[in-house]
Motif scaffolding. Sequence first.
Motif, PDB file in Angstrom:
ATOM      1  N   ASP A  32       4.059  -6.876  16.199  1.00 18.42           N
ATOM      2  CA  ASP A  32       4.493  -7.446  14.923  1.00 18.42           C
ATOM      3  C   ASP A  32       4.488  -6.435  13.781  1.00 18.42           C
ATOM      4  N   GLY A  33       4.581  -5.151  14.105  1.00 16.06           N
ATOM      5  CA  GLY A  33       4.640  -4.162  13.032  1.00 16.06           C
ATOM      6  C   GLY A  33       4.126  -2.806  13.457  1.00 16.06           C
ATOM      7  N   PHE A  34       3.208  -2.257  12.655  1.00 17.77           N
ATOM      8  CA  PHE A  34       2.736  -0.891  12.874  1.00 17.77           C
ATOM      9  C   PHE A  34       1.250  -0.776  12.563  1.00 17.77           C
ATOM     10  N   LEU A  35       0.602   0.121  13.270  1.00 19.13           N
ATOM     11  CA  LEU A  35      -0.759   0.529  12.932  1.00 19.13           C
ATOM     12  C   LEU A  35      -0.687   1.961  12.435  1.00 19.13           C
ATOM     13  N   VAL A  36      -1.251   2.198  11.256  1.00 25.09           N
ATOM     14  CA  VAL A  36      -1.201   3.528  10.648  1.00 25.09           C
ATOM     15  C   VAL A  36      -2.618   4.045  10.477  1.00 25.09           C
ATOM     16  N   ARG A  37      -2.894   5.163  11.130  1.00 23.50           N
ATOM     17  CA  ARG A  37      -4.217   5.786  11.023  1.00 23.50           C
ATOM     18  C   ARG A  37      -4.187   6.774   9.853  1.00 23.50           C
ATOM     19  N   LEU A  38      -5.087   6.593   8.905  1.00 22.51           N
ATOM     20  CA  LEU A  38      -5.108   7.384   7.677  1.00 22.51           C
ATOM     21  C   LEU A  38      -6.439   8.118   7.522  1.00 22.51           C
ATOM     22  N   GLY A  43     -12.309  12.398   3.865  1.00 26.38           N
ATOM     23  CA  GLY A  43     -13.168  12.542   5.028  1.00 26.38           C
ATOM     24  C   GLY A  43     -13.380  11.277   5.835  1.00 26.38           C
ATOM     25  N   THR A  44     -12.844  10.163   5.362  1.00 23.04           N
ATOM     26  CA  THR A  44     -13.007   8.895   6.072  1.00 23.04           C
ATOM     27  C   THR A  44     -11.701   8.479   6.730  1.00 23.04           C
ATOM     28  N   GLU A  45     -11.761   8.157   7.993  1.00 21.31           N
ATOM     29  CA  GLU A  45     -10.581   7.728   8.723  1.00 21.31           C
ATOM     30  C   GLU A  45     -10.570   6.204   8.827  1.00 21.31           C
ATOM     31  N   PHE A  46      -9.413   5.604   8.595  1.00 24.80           N
ATOM     32  CA  PHE A  46      -9.298   4.156   8.708  1.00 24.80           C
ATOM     33  C   PHE A  46      -7.895   3.800   9.195  1.00 24.80           C
ATOM     34  N   LEU A  50       0.862  -1.187   0.000  1.00 24.22           N
ATOM     35  CA  LEU A  50       0.000   0.000   0.000  1.00 24.22           C
ATOM     36  C   LEU A  50       0.892   1.228   0.000  1.00 24.22           C
ATOM     37  N   VAL A  51       0.706   2.118  -0.982  1.00 18.99           N
ATOM     38  CA  VAL A  51       1.472   3.366  -1.073  1.00 18.99           C
ATOM     39  C   VAL A  51       0.542   4.518  -0.722  1.00 18.99           C
ATOM     40  N   VAL A  52       0.995   5.372   0.180  1.00 18.67           N
ATOM     41  CA  VAL A  52       0.174   6.483   0.655  1.00 18.67           C
ATOM     42  C   VAL A  52       0.857   7.807   0.360  1.00 18.67           C
ATOM     43  N   ASP A  53       0.118   8.770  -0.163  1.00 18.10           N
ATOM     44  CA  ASP A  53       0.656  10.115  -0.400  1.00 18.10           C
ATOM     45  C   ASP A  53      -0.483  11.119  -0.302  1.00 18.10           C
TER      46      ASP A  53
END
Length: 413
Positions: free
Chosen positions: A131-137, A141-144, A24-27
Motif C-alpha cells: 500500500d505504498g513505500f517504506l523509507v529508511r531515513l 545519527g538516528t535511523e528511523f 513529511l518533507v525530507v532534505d
Amino acid sequence: MVLGAGAAGLFCTGLLVKQGLRVLVVDHAPEAGRKILISGGGRANFTNLNTGPENFLSENPHFAKSALARYTPHQFVELVDRYGIGHHAKAPGQLFCDGSARQLVSMLLAEAEGAELSLQTTVRQVTQTADGFLVRLLRTGTEFIVATTHLVIATGGLSIPKLGATGLGYDLARQFGLSVVPTRAALVPLTFDAEDAAHFEGLSGVAAETEVTISVQQGKKRPETTTFRDKLLITHRGLSGPSILQISSYWRPGYTLNIDLAPNQLVTAPLLRANARRDEGAALAAWAAVLPRRLAERLLRLAPPAAWTNDALMAAEHRLHQWPVTPGGTEGYAKAEVTAGGISTRDLHAQTLEARRVPGLYCIGEVVDVTGHLGGYNFQWAWASAAAAASSIAAPGKSPESSKRLAQPRLVS
C-alpha cells in the motif's frame, strides 16, 4: 512524503497541506530552498509570463504541455502578490523579486505550514509495499523508518554540487524501473579549445550583443537549427552570457557554434561608400563602431580583409556574421544553472507526473527530463509539475477517509 525541499518540493507540499493532507518533507541540506536563494543574482527569476512548451527541451517535446496549461505563470504571480512580494520584469516576461529571493522561500514555507520538515536527513533506502513505500531515513545519527502511501521525488538535478546536489532522484527512479535520459550540464558557460583559447586570450570581460546558432543532427532526421540572440561574454576560460547559456543546453561535444557578432548590422558599410578610405585604420574604425574596441582589434588581427576590394570586404563581413567556435567543453555541473536529461517522460503520466508502473510514485521539477530555457522557465516548470502531482494525490472524488489514509506518513521504527 516529499523528497527535496527545493522549489518543486516545497510548492507541492504547500498545495497538499491546503488539501488537509499530512506531509513529511525530507532534505539532506541544512536549510530549505538553498538553490532558490542564489538564483537570479539573489532575486529569483521566479517565472516567465511568456512560458510555453516551446521553451523547454525534452525527449518528448509535448510532455510539459498538460502541466504548464493547468498551472500558469499568472496563477503563481497571484500567489506572490497575496504575500506582498514586490516584483519587476528585467526583460519581457521575466519576473524577479524586488528584494531578496529569501522572500520567495519564506512564502513557500508559509504555504507549507503544517507539514513536517526534516532537514539534514539522509534517505538510506526506499522499498515498495502493498500500500505504498517504506523509507529508511538517517537524521542526527538516528535511523528511523517511515511508511507513506505516496512518495514524491523532487530532489533536483546535479547542478551546483556545492549546494548539496546529488543523483539520489535518478538512483531511486532506476530502482523502480524508470529509465533515465543521460544527464548533462545545461545553461552553463562553454570553454574554449586550445586554439580559441590562444585567439581570445586577454579578452576576459568583453561583452557584445550576438546571435548564436547551432545545428544538431539527431539520427537520420534533418539537422535541427536553434538560435538565440542576447549578450555574449568572453571569460578567461571561454564564453558565457545569456546567448551562450541558452545555446549550451543544445550543445554536444564536437559541435560548432556559429556566432553572429553584429546581428542585423553591416559592419563594413563605411568602407563600401563611394570614395571611402580603405585601409587598416578605416577598417578598425568601422569594426569598433559596432563591436567593443578590444574585440574589434582582435578580430581584425585574426581575420583581416584579404584585400580592399568589395568582394574581399563582403567576405570579411560574412565572417563577422558566421564566426565559428567549437567549444572544448563546458564548465560542468559546478557552474550549470540546471541539469538537462533526467527521469524519462516515457515512464510518467503527463497529466499527473505519476510513474506509469509504480502507483503512488511521483517525479517533479528538475529531476524530470524537462529543461527550460534561461529566464524563469525552470521555476515555472517546478510550480506546474508540483501542482499536477499535488492535484493527483489529493484528487477530487476520493472519500475523506481515503484522503486521510493517503496523507498519513507513519513512523514505523
